[in-house]
Design a protein around this motif. Structure first.
Motif, PDB file in Angstrom:
ATOM      1  N   LEU A 112      -0.288  37.596  53.070  1.00  0.00           N
ATOM      2  CA  LEU A 112      -0.232  36.952  54.374  1.00  0.00           C
ATOM      3  C   LEU A 112      -0.135  35.435  54.286  1.00  0.00           C
ATOM      4  N   SER A 113      -0.250  34.871  53.087  1.00  0.00           N
ATOM      5  CA  SER A 113      -0.039  33.438  52.929  1.00  0.00           C
ATOM      6  C   SER A 113       1.413  33.132  52.582  1.00  0.00           C
ATOM      7  N   ARG A 114       2.205  34.156  52.335  1.00  0.00           N
ATOM      8  CA  ARG A 114       3.630  33.978  52.048  1.00  0.00           C
ATOM      9  C   ARG A 114       4.402  35.056  52.802  1.00  0.00           C
ATOM     10  N   VAL A 170       5.497  31.349  60.262  1.00  0.00           N
ATOM     11  CA  VAL A 170       6.266  30.995  59.071  1.00  0.00           C
ATOM     12  C   VAL A 170       5.273  30.427  58.073  1.00  0.00           C
ATOM     13  N   LEU A 171       4.905  31.245  57.097  1.00  0.00           N
ATOM     14  CA  LEU A 171       3.894  30.858  56.118  1.00  0.00           C
ATOM     15  C   LEU A 171       4.465  31.003  54.714  1.00  0.00           C
ATOM     16  N   ALA A 177      -0.734  25.389  60.902  1.00  0.00           N
ATOM     17  CA  ALA A 177       0.551  24.779  60.591  1.00  0.00           C
ATOM     18  C   ALA A 177       1.707  25.741  60.761  1.00  0.00           C
ATOM     19  N   GLY A 178       1.468  27.032  60.553  1.00  0.00           N
ATOM     20  CA  GLY A 178       2.564  27.979  60.463  1.00  0.00           C
ATOM     21  C   GLY A 178       2.788  28.883  61.645  1.00  0.00           C
ATOM     22  N   SER A 193       7.081  23.086  60.702  1.00  0.00           N
ATOM     23  CA  SER A 193       6.015  22.125  60.449  1.00  0.00           C
ATOM     24  C   SER A 193       6.224  21.452  59.102  1.00  0.00           C
ATOM     25  N   PRO A 194       5.744  20.214  58.933  1.00  0.00           N
ATOM     26  CA  PRO A 194       5.837  19.554  57.628  1.00  0.00           C
ATOM     27  C   PRO A 194       5.211  20.413  56.538  1.00  0.00           C
TER      28      PRO A 194
END
Length: 282
Positions: free
Chosen positions: A133-135, A150-151, A160-161, A213-214
């Protein structure tokens, strides 16, 4: 409608119109009766992958079909259906792709719930064989909300994602969602610097777009691992849930070249690129 919302809707319409010269890379209507093959379409079919049970423990596909989970992954009647207990179960494309400059469209047949209604589908891209879930790049169509994350760069950071959060019952033009239903079509488009989400169906018309996001843009990654298309069941009910997919198609699309589309993107940036986000992770 606010200027920002108008810009978002206009950009979504522009992105959804891109595929005039698109090349189809994956097309599966689940019509040959075998989940792991795709004899009538493009691509090599789908296969069960790692899921997560109610204790948030990862469960491999071979174990998930056994007690106490008893997850079913079935292709029949022109549909791919996943049914099981909470929380997340998925099938993944046997082929892998670079998600940049791709447009993914999934037609949803129906979702059913025997619990409190917090169930639905998620679609997108994930590292093959995992449910990291982090990618993950995912559009979640749950009975109480739509969220788009979007992670791709990690870590597990929804602040952020998370780019979209629309609650069921919202009737705002360009962000109206009545909940999962037969006949919903969901499209997500990933360009190097812009994303787009379009979900349409009974009582539903969501068209939102914007920049990344940056730290989360594809341009900043330098390279992505090959990713599989994921079609999943998400549910937080006390009983078993089910989701069915009619078809999935993915195309390669060029970057937008019209000045009008870029002007819309510039308006988004000038407006501060404010997005609808959830304040809490699921």
């Amino acid at each position: 409608m606010s200027r920002l919302r108008f810009a978002l809707a206009a950009l979504a319409l522009g992105l959804s119109a891109i595929p005039a010269s698109a090349v189809t890379l994956l097309s599966d209507s689940f019509d040959d009766g075998v989940l792991g093959t795709n004899t009538l379409g493009i691509g090599s079919g789908f296969a069960p992958a790692v899921g997560v049970d109610w204790t948030y423990t990862e469960v491999g596909p071979a174990d998930s079909i056994l007690a106490p989970w008893n997850v079913n992954y079935v292709e029949a009647g022109g549909k791919a259906t996943i049914s099981g207990p909470p929380v997340l179960w998925q099938i993944q494309s046997r082929d892998t792709f670079d998600p940049r400059n791709k447009q993914l469209t999934v037609n949803l047949d129906t979702t059913m719930s025997s619990g409190d209604g917090l169930s639905g589908a998620f679609i997108g891209f994930v590292v093959p064989g995992t449910l990291d879930l982090s990618r993950i790049i995912s559009l979640e169509l749950r009975s109480d909300r739509i969220v788009f994350d979007v992670l791709a760069t990690g870590p597990y950071n929804y602040g952020a994602g998370r780019y979209v959060s629309v609650q069921a019952g919202d009737t705002t033009p360009g962000a109206a969602y009545a909940g999962p239903a037969a006949g919903i079509s969901a499209t997500i488009t990933f360009l190097s610097d812009l994303w787009s989400v379009k979900v349409t169906g009974p009582g539903t018309d969501v068209r939102l777009s914007g920049p990344y996001s940056p730290g989360h843009s594809f341009a900043e990654l330098g390279g992505l691992p090959p990713m599989a298309v994921t079609l999943g069941l998400v549910g937080f009910d006390r009983g078993r849930d089910s989701v069915s997919f009619d078809s999935v198609i993915m195309t390669a699309v060029p970057e937008p070249a019209t000045s009008a589309l870029f002007a819309t993107g510039a308006l988004l940036l000038a407006a501060g690129a404010r997005r609808r986000r959830a304040s809490l992770a699921p």
